[in-house]
Design an enzyme around this catalytic site. Structure first.
Site, PDB file in Angstrom:
ATOM      1  N   GLU A 316       0.751  -1.216   0.102  1.00 40.77           N
ATOM      2  CA  GLU A 316       0.136   0.094  -0.084  1.00 40.77           C
ATOM      3  C   GLU A 316       0.766   1.340   0.204  1.00 40.77           C
ATOM      4  O   GLU A 316       0.659   2.065  -0.751  1.00 40.77           O
ATOM      5  CB  GLU A 316      -0.953  -0.139   1.333  1.00 40.77           C
ATOM      6  CG  GLU A 316      -1.791   1.329   1.229  1.00 40.77           C
ATOM      7  CD  GLU A 316      -2.879   1.144   0.024  1.00 40.77           C
ATOM      8  OE1 GLU A 316      -3.786   0.098   0.341  1.00 40.77           O
ATOM      9  OE2 GLU A 316      -2.850   1.692  -0.753  1.00 40.77           O
ATOM     10  N   ASP A 320       1.033   3.951  -3.168  1.00 42.36           N
ATOM     11  CA  ASP A 320       0.486   5.439  -2.852  1.00 42.36           C
ATOM     12  C   ASP A 320       1.623   6.200  -3.041  1.00 42.36           C
ATOM     13  O   ASP A 320       1.234   7.306  -3.927  1.00 42.36           O
ATOM     14  CB  ASP A 320      -0.118   5.477  -1.382  1.00 42.36           C
ATOM     15  CG  ASP A 320      -1.019   4.431  -1.116  1.00 42.36           C
ATOM     16  OD1 ASP A 320      -1.748   4.107  -1.937  1.00 42.36           O
ATOM     17  OD2 ASP A 320      -1.272   4.425   0.001  1.00 42.36           O
ATOM     18  N   SER A 565      -6.925   1.516  -3.841  1.00 45.65           N
ATOM     19  CA  SER A 565      -6.163   1.842  -3.228  1.00 45.65           C
ATOM     20  C   SER A 565      -5.318   2.881  -4.150  1.00 45.65           C
ATOM     21  O   SER A 565      -4.370   3.497  -3.744  1.00 45.65           O
ATOM     22  CB  SER A 565      -5.149   0.754  -2.937  1.00 45.65           C
ATOM     23  OG  SER A 565      -5.588   0.225  -1.674  1.00 45.65           O
TER      24      SER A 565
END
Ligand SMILES: *[C@@H]1O[C@H](CO)[C@@H](O)[C@H](O)[C@H]1NC(C)=O
Ligand SMILES: *[C@@H]1O[C@H](CO)[C@@H](O)[C@H](O)[C@H]1NC(C)=O
Ligand SMILES: *[C@@H]1O[C@H](CO)[C@@H](O)[C@H](O)[C@H]1NC(C)=O
Ligand SMILES: *[C@@H]1O[C@H](CO)[C@@H](O)[C@H](O)[C@H]1NC(C)=O
Length: 650
Positions: A316, A320, A565
């Protein structure tokens, strides 16, 4: 028998003799306190630290105030509030404080015993059990926890009718939450297996733990590892790289006001990025950024852990930051690294750090849901919780979520209001809408008795995306075999875009007409037992962006990942660039965007997504359609069109 009856009569006669106050039950316990057992009646002289949570002023005006500064047709558009203005406006009013103090004085307590706590939201007073029982018409018992802890509680309590409107809750009374120790990890996360376990039901504080079900997804059965060279723009249907996104959404802009701007990305420990992964990604896709790092803000002991390095712990954060940093280069990114390693954290812990007035607001965090600091667990963050330690960034993207059904209504409402307050301060709050279509994490849906599980039939909306003060971001895909210039569909590879209708929040006015058109023109083939189809509940997501086949550098390899995500930080990047252009000409940040993006003037600023669905709960889910839909929202953003429209707004 006779003597019992006589006693009852006597008691009745006696109660008639006491002055009649018009008490009404304020709270009562509906469910038995799990794992606590009744020990004995509390002794009358035991001390009780009584805390009375006062009702805030103006909370019913939050929506209108926010609309007043966020609707493009409003003369006050863009007139954001300071944190102090927000705290003052919602602080319990003098009438409230006086009414409650008056009640206590009338009940025989001296002024000197009362104290108004920090933030003005609590009135505190040390009393005995006997005093509390008389004041609250309650009966206290002592309960015991297997851990040996004891707790004073009552089954219900009452306050005079005219006081009820001034108080939120009183502790200690019916709630047991406050004393349950945070659950111990059964397996230290450093020893956990790589594959995600089943989600932890009902708790938000483990958001960064792989078992929460958050995080991007790999193709099932594949390592995700990429081999061979990709020709970027020709293969966006198979591999998304920054240039694909720039092409899809017309992202043509170089920031010039970075010193005035800010973009925050949230990660929950133990999720963390690896510096070498950022550089590996930059080396291929944005050479000038090699060596660049986000500015880390450590919230409640948040750190970049390296005990565990694997897809589930780095995926994640790497995703990001690699995309957020590349798309907004050279804008420095603020990384809100939230929660320590042993306990983890929740959205409320993040919000406490962004707004000091939230830390104690309406009773503060819920220990069954939120990380509690100082952390009582061994090796945990042993300092006070991070309250108001950082000014909120202009845009905050958070690619984590939970099932709305895992929260209590009060918990969800309290947190949702805080997003509204951040909106008043000019911050844009983005959340990914979830990766399981109309189902919740782990494909769990809701059974008629309200519990969740695989096989449940009611759709299971996500939170906080269903909060009307949040902008919820769904996922799309470049269709297999299609060019980057062809229309996208709702994502139907590996993940399905989270979307649907909240069971908690009613429909905000800004989306009423679009939701009504969807339900009228494309009525979904489901009953009210499957979702709230009345047109009176909040629909989500609000918009979407690509969420399929992202090339990311992770743990020293390039891999391919999927999920909302990915979508949220991309939308966050686009809005950050819009803010840059506005700040460069002396305007303010765009703040809460929902009333604007649903407005007539912004209708053509999105690429409408009209194909694909979001299956789940044993159904095909909803289907994308022209206009807003509960799969992809209004569509994907076109940066240049949004920029032009936002530049002419004040
Ligand atoms: C209640 O008692 C505790 C412990 O003695 C003390 O720390 C606290 O300040 C008291 N609170 C009030 C409102 O007097
Ligand atoms: C990254 O760059 C190297 C060297 O040019 C190349 O061999 C490799 O295929 C690239 N990887 C990706 C995923 O583009
Ligand atoms: C709720 O219903 C489900 C499905 O019928 C069942 O498995 C579960 O045990 C029930 N839970 C409770 C608390 O009744
Ligand atoms: C649908 O949502 C509205 C607004 O939140 C609520 O008042 C209504 O009770 C809900 N209907 C059902 C059947 O849950």
């Amino acid at each position: 028998m006779l003597s019992l009856l006589a006693f009852a009569l006597l008691a009745t006669a006696f109660s008639f003799a006491t002055p009649i106050t018009n008490h009404v039950v304020h709270e009562k316990r509906s469910v038995a306190a799990a794992s606590w057992s009744l020990s004995h009646r509390a002794s009358p002289d035991s001390p009780l630290p009584l805390r009375i949570g006062l009702k805030q002023s103006n909370i019913d005006k939050l929506y209108d105030e926010l609309l007043d500064i966020s609707h493009p047709d409003s003369p006050n558009y863009g007139n954001h509030w300071s944190a102090q203005q927000v705290a003052d406006y919602f602080r319990p009013g003098v009438e409230t404080v006086n009414a409650v103090k008056g009640w206590l004085v009338d009940s025989g307590f001296e002024h000197q015993r009362m104290r108004l706590a920090k933030g003005g939201q609590w009135l505190e007073m040390n009393v005995t059990v006997a005093e509390a029982e008389e004041l609250l018409k309650a009966e206290y018992h002592v309960y015991e926890h297997p851990s040996g802890r004891k707790h004073h509680a009552c089954n219900s309590y009452s306050v005079p009718a005219h006081i009820q409107e001034h108080i939120e809750l009183i502790t200690p009374t019916v709630a047991f939450d406050a004393l349950i120790a945070p659950p111990k990890r059964t397996v230290p996360f450093s020893k956990r297996k790589r594959s995600p376990a089943t989600p932890v039901p009902g708790a938000a504080k483990g958001l960064g733990d792989p078992s929460s079900g958050n995080g991007p997804k790999l193709l099932p059965g594949s390592s995700g590892k990429l081999k061979g060279i990709i020709t970027e723009l020709e293969q966006c249907d198979e591999f998304i790289t920054p240039v694909c996104l720039q092409t899809l959404y017309d992202i043509i802009y170089k920031p010039i006001a970075t010193h005035k701007n800010s973009y925050g990305i949230t990660e929950f420990t133990p999720q963390s990025y690896l510096p070498a992964d950022l550089d590996m990604f930059f080396k291929n896709f944005s050479k000038s950024q090699i060596g660049q790092r986000p500015n880390l803000i450590s919230i409640d002991g948040g750190e970049l852990q390296t005990i565990e390095e694997s897809f589930n712990f780095n995926g994640e954060s790497d995703l990001d930051l690699e995309y957020g940093m590349t798309l907004t280069n050279p804008q420095p990114i603020t990384l809100y690294q939230t929660g320590d390693i042993p306990e983890g954290a929740s959205f409320n812990n993040l919000l406490d750090a962004l707004d000091g007035s939230y830390c104690t607001f309406e009773g503060g965090d819920d220990p069954t849901q939120d990380g509690i600091y100082p952390d009582p667990l061994k090796g945990g963050f042993d300092k006070p919780e991070s309250c108001g330690i950082v000014k909120p960034a202009n845009v905050i993207s958070t690619s984590y979520g939970m099932n709305e059904a895992d929260a209590s209504l009060f918990y969800a409402q309290r947190q949702c209001s805080e997003y509204g307050k951040l909106g008043l301060m000019g911050t844009t709050i983005l959340y990914s809408s979830g990766d399981d279509g109309v189902a919740g994490f782990g494909n769990e849906c809701i059974f008629p008795n309200g519990t969740q599980g695989v096989g449940g039939t009611r759709f299971n909306p996500s939170f906080p995306g269903g909060c009307p003060f949040v902008t919820s971001v769904g996922a799309t895909q470049v269709n297999p075999g299609s060019s980057v210039f062809a229309p996208e569909s709702a994502c139907e590879q590996v993940i399905f875009s989270g979307g649907g209708f909240s069971n908690f929040f009613s429909i905000p006015s800004y989306q009423k007409s679009q939701v009504a058109s969807f339900l009228k023109n494309h009525p979904p083939p489901y009953t009210s037992a499957q979702f709230n189809n009345s047109g009176t509940s909040r629909g989500f997501p609000d918009l979407s962006a690509n969420g399929a086949n992202y090339v990311i550098a992770i743990d020293g390899e390039f891999e391919l990942v999927f999920g909302t995500s990915a979508s949220s930080p991309v939308v966050g990047s686009i809005l950050t660039l819009v803010n840059d252009a506005r700040l460069a000409i002396g305007k303010g940040p765009i703040g809460f965007i929902n009333p604007t993006i649903y407005s007539e003037g912004f209708r053509d600023a999105f690429n409408d997504i009209t194909t694909g669905g979001n299956q789940g709960c044993g159904t095909p889910g909803f289907t994308s359609a022209p206009g807003w839909d509960p799969v992809t929202g209004l569509g994907t953003p076109n940066f240049l069109k949004l920029l032009a429209k936002w530049l002419i707004l004040p």
